[in-house]
Scaffold this active site. Structure first.
Site, PDB file in Angstrom:
ATOM      1  N   LYS A 114      -0.411   7.854   1.259  1.00  0.00           N
ATOM      2  CA  LYS A 114      -1.231   7.131   2.237  1.00  0.00           C
ATOM      3  C   LYS A 114      -1.987   8.055   3.192  1.00  0.00           C
ATOM      4  O   LYS A 114      -3.052   7.703   3.677  1.00  0.00           O
ATOM      5  CB  LYS A 114      -0.373   6.142   3.030  1.00  0.00           C
ATOM      6  CG  LYS A 114      -0.026   4.904   2.230  1.00  0.00           C
ATOM      7  CD  LYS A 114       0.416   3.759   3.115  1.00  0.00           C
ATOM      8  CE  LYS A 114       0.580   2.480   2.322  1.00  0.00           C
ATOM      9  NZ  LYS A 114       1.715   2.552   1.366  1.00  0.00           N
ATOM     10  N   GLU A 136      -3.004  -3.206  10.938  1.00  0.00           N
ATOM     11  CA  GLU A 136      -1.774  -3.967  10.851  1.00  0.00           C
ATOM     12  C   GLU A 136      -0.850  -3.210   9.892  1.00  0.00           C
ATOM     13  O   GLU A 136      -1.297  -2.379   9.100  1.00  0.00           O
ATOM     14  CB  GLU A 136      -2.028  -5.375  10.317  1.00  0.00           C
ATOM     15  CG  GLU A 136      -2.129  -5.498   8.801  1.00  0.00           C
ATOM     16  CD  GLU A 136      -3.412  -4.912   8.212  1.00  0.00           C
ATOM     17  OE1 GLU A 136      -4.360  -4.652   8.982  1.00  0.00           O
ATOM     18  OE2 GLU A 136      -3.426  -4.709   6.986  1.00  0.00           O
ATOM     19  N   SER A 169       4.108   8.217  -6.017  1.00  0.00           N
ATOM     20  CA  SER A 169       3.337   7.985  -4.791  1.00  0.00           C
ATOM     21  C   SER A 169       4.052   8.356  -3.499  1.00  0.00           C
ATOM     22  O   SER A 169       3.409   8.662  -2.502  1.00  0.00           O
ATOM     23  CB  SER A 169       2.890   6.524  -4.737  1.00  0.00           C
ATOM     24  OG  SER A 169       3.990   5.655  -4.874  1.00  0.00           O
TER      25      SER A 169
HETATM   26  C1  LIG Z   1       2.019   1.663   0.314  1.00  0.00           C
HETATM   27  C2  LIG Z   1       2.632   2.348  -0.826  1.00  0.00           C
HETATM   28  C3  LIG Z   1       2.335   1.979  -2.162  1.00  0.00           C
HETATM   29  C4  LIG Z   1       1.455   0.813  -2.521  1.00  0.00           C
HETATM   30  O1  LIG Z   1       0.135   0.892  -2.137  1.00  0.00           O
HETATM   31  P1  LIG Z   1      -1.051   1.138  -3.175  1.00  0.00           P
HETATM   32  O2  LIG Z   1      -2.251   0.883  -2.371  1.00  0.00           O
HETATM   33  O3  LIG Z   1      -0.884   0.173  -4.314  1.00  0.00           O
HETATM   34  O4  LIG Z   1      -0.938   2.538  -3.640  1.00  0.00           O
HETATM   35  C5  LIG Z   1       2.905   2.705  -3.194  1.00  0.00           C
HETATM   36  N1  LIG Z   1       3.749   3.739  -2.952  1.00  0.00           N
HETATM   37  C6  LIG Z   1       4.061   4.113  -1.699  1.00  0.00           C
HETATM   38  C7  LIG Z   1       4.998   5.255  -1.520  1.00  0.00           C
HETATM   39  C8  LIG Z   1       3.525   3.431  -0.602  1.00  0.00           C
HETATM   40  O5  LIG Z   1       3.857   3.812   0.652  1.00  0.00           O
END
Ligand SMILES: *Cc1c(COP(=O)(O)O)cnc(C)c1O
Length: 428
Positions: free
Chosen positions: A110, A132, A403
């Site tokens: 993010k 938000e 992610s």
């Molecule tokens: C917020 C988040 C996601 C999901 O958001 P996307 O916009 O679909 O990428 C996925 N993995 C993590 C670690 C997150 O914090």
């Protein structure tokens, strides 16, 4: 035309993809756009114009690149997960690679878009950035960016979520952000969006509303995709270096709003031999409304939160329907317009999901086999890769976008799934 016919018919993408999508009004094929009241539309136009100038401005690009290397720790590694690969394909030679977005500063992808959004706010002369947040992940990333740029930061959060997600609330406060509770209605995410917009409209000259994924009105789906595309361009370079200039056969990413998936996919859209998998949260696996958050698989076309896409609706009205997933970052009733286009044009694969239980199993598998504790969101991508490895040709390679890291999830997992603590994940 019925939804099913539309699915079958599909849409053809025009090459080179990144030059053709979205169009100047923010449409990715039929999806996207800017469906907001005129006052907000005016602000979106200003942001869009500024972004069009900035994205070719050498000074801006240099600043962003320095932030990524010196503050965020990019490039993140592309890691060959030897043990996980063996575990997933004991009688085949499947190679699973992990793009380590969990090693980003603050532990998730993010920050890739939050730092860039805050930099644009600064260039637009804004004093404050707001958003938000549901589980608090976007709030923490934005609060980090605000601290770095010395901007004020207000994070709107449902009163119930503030209690549930205490560690992230504390983090935001330590980082200097104001956490403002939404106390009306169900006191959750929707109410947080309500008051965030209300306050935005009071002073749009000085405030920028920073969206947390590839969703919302144009230009946000485009900007956030571009900011996240660093994941894909790095992956492509790193993979080719390690594999005699070849590309991977399969790329897997979890999909909530779709930003980490868009980030890694975008570099490979024109490479048609590379199969792309946006893994949706199937929740309890029953497919019943309210028991999953698989918006692409179960949704239909509609407009919500300022854009046209595929969404889960209530049975008796056109409002966003209830969703549920063990991973709060995936718990969203729609998906970014670009993900909707990729799905309808058959660029991404169909029926791609993982249940809560499969995600928890993958959470422990990766932790015990590789020494990497993944976020529950990312665990969905790992879970899908484990299933995929059984079905793909021998000697294929799978890249998983990891992610985020799972420190935020450990208490929840051990309390609710104690049966996995002693489970063994054997490799031959
Ligand atoms: C917020 C988040 C996601 C999901 O958001 P996307 O916009 O679909 O990428 C996925 N993995 C993590 C670690 C997150 O914090």
């Amino acid at each position: 035309m019925s939804q099913l016919e539309k699915n079958k018919q599909g849409i053809t993408l025009t090459k080179p993809y990144l030059e053709n999508y979205p169009d100047k009004n923010g449409f990715f094929g039929p999806y996207g756009g800017c469906f907001v009241p005129p006052e907000i539309e005016k602000q979106m136009k200003l942001i869009s114009e500024q972004y069009d100038l900035l994205k070719n401005d050498p000074e801006y690009l240099e600043t962003l690149s320095r932030i990524r290397s010196d503050f965020q720790g990019r490039p993140t590694p592309l890691f060959f997960a030897r043990n996980l690969s063996k575990y997933a394909s004991p009688d085949k030679n499947i190679k699973i690679y992990l793009k380590r977005e969990d090693l980003n500063h603050m532990g998730a992808h993010k920050l890739n878009h939050c730092m860039a959004e805050a930099l644009i706010a600064l260039k637009l002369g804004k004093k404050k950035i707001i958003a938000e947040t549901g589980a608090g992940q976007h709030g923490v990333a934005l609060a980090t960016a605000a601290a770095y740029f010395n901007l004020k930061c207000d994070i709107y959060m449902g009163e119930i979520d503030i209690i549930k997600e205490k560690p992230n609330v504390v983090r935001m406060k330590i980082l200097g952000a104001n956490v403002i509770p939404a106390t009306h209605g169900l006191k959750s995410l929707k109410e947080a969006v309500d008051i965030a917009f209300e306050n935005y409209m009071k002073d749009p000259e000085n405030i920028m509303y920073c969206i947390g994924s590839v969703v919302g009105p144009h230009p946000f789906p485009l900007m956030v995709r571009d900011f996240q595309s660093v994941i894909g361009t790095e992956t492509k370079k790193q993979f080719k270096l390690k594999n005699d200039n070849k590309l991977p056969e399969h790329i897997v990413a979890c999909c909530g709003g779709g930003s980490n998936a868009a980030g890694i996919f975008s570099a490979f859209i024109d490479d048609e031999d590379v199969k792309l998998y946006a893994v949706e949260p199937l929740g309890d696996g029953t497919g019943k409304l309210g028991s999953h958050a698989a918006s692409i698989s179960y949704g239909e076309d509609g407009v919500m939160h300022g854009f046209n896409s595929i969404m889960i609706k209530n049975l008796n009205d056109n409002e966003p329907g209830p969703v549920n997933s063990i991973a709060s970052g995936l718990d969203y009733p729609s998906v970014g317009p670009e993900q909707a286009l990729w799905f309808r044009s058959n660029r991404t694969e169909k029926n791609v999901g993982a249940t809560d239980l499969e995600a928890v199993d993958a959470f422990f598998a990766l932790s015990k086999l590789e020494g990497i504790i993944p976020a529950l969101e990312s665990s969905h991508a790992i879970a899908y890769a484990l299933k995929l490895a059984k079905n793909v040709d021998n000697n294929s390679t799978i890249v998983v976008n990891l992610s985020g890291r799972g420190d935020k999830d450990i208490d929840y997992v051990v309390e609710n799934y104690p049966q996995f603590i002693d489970k063994k994940y054997e490799i031959q």
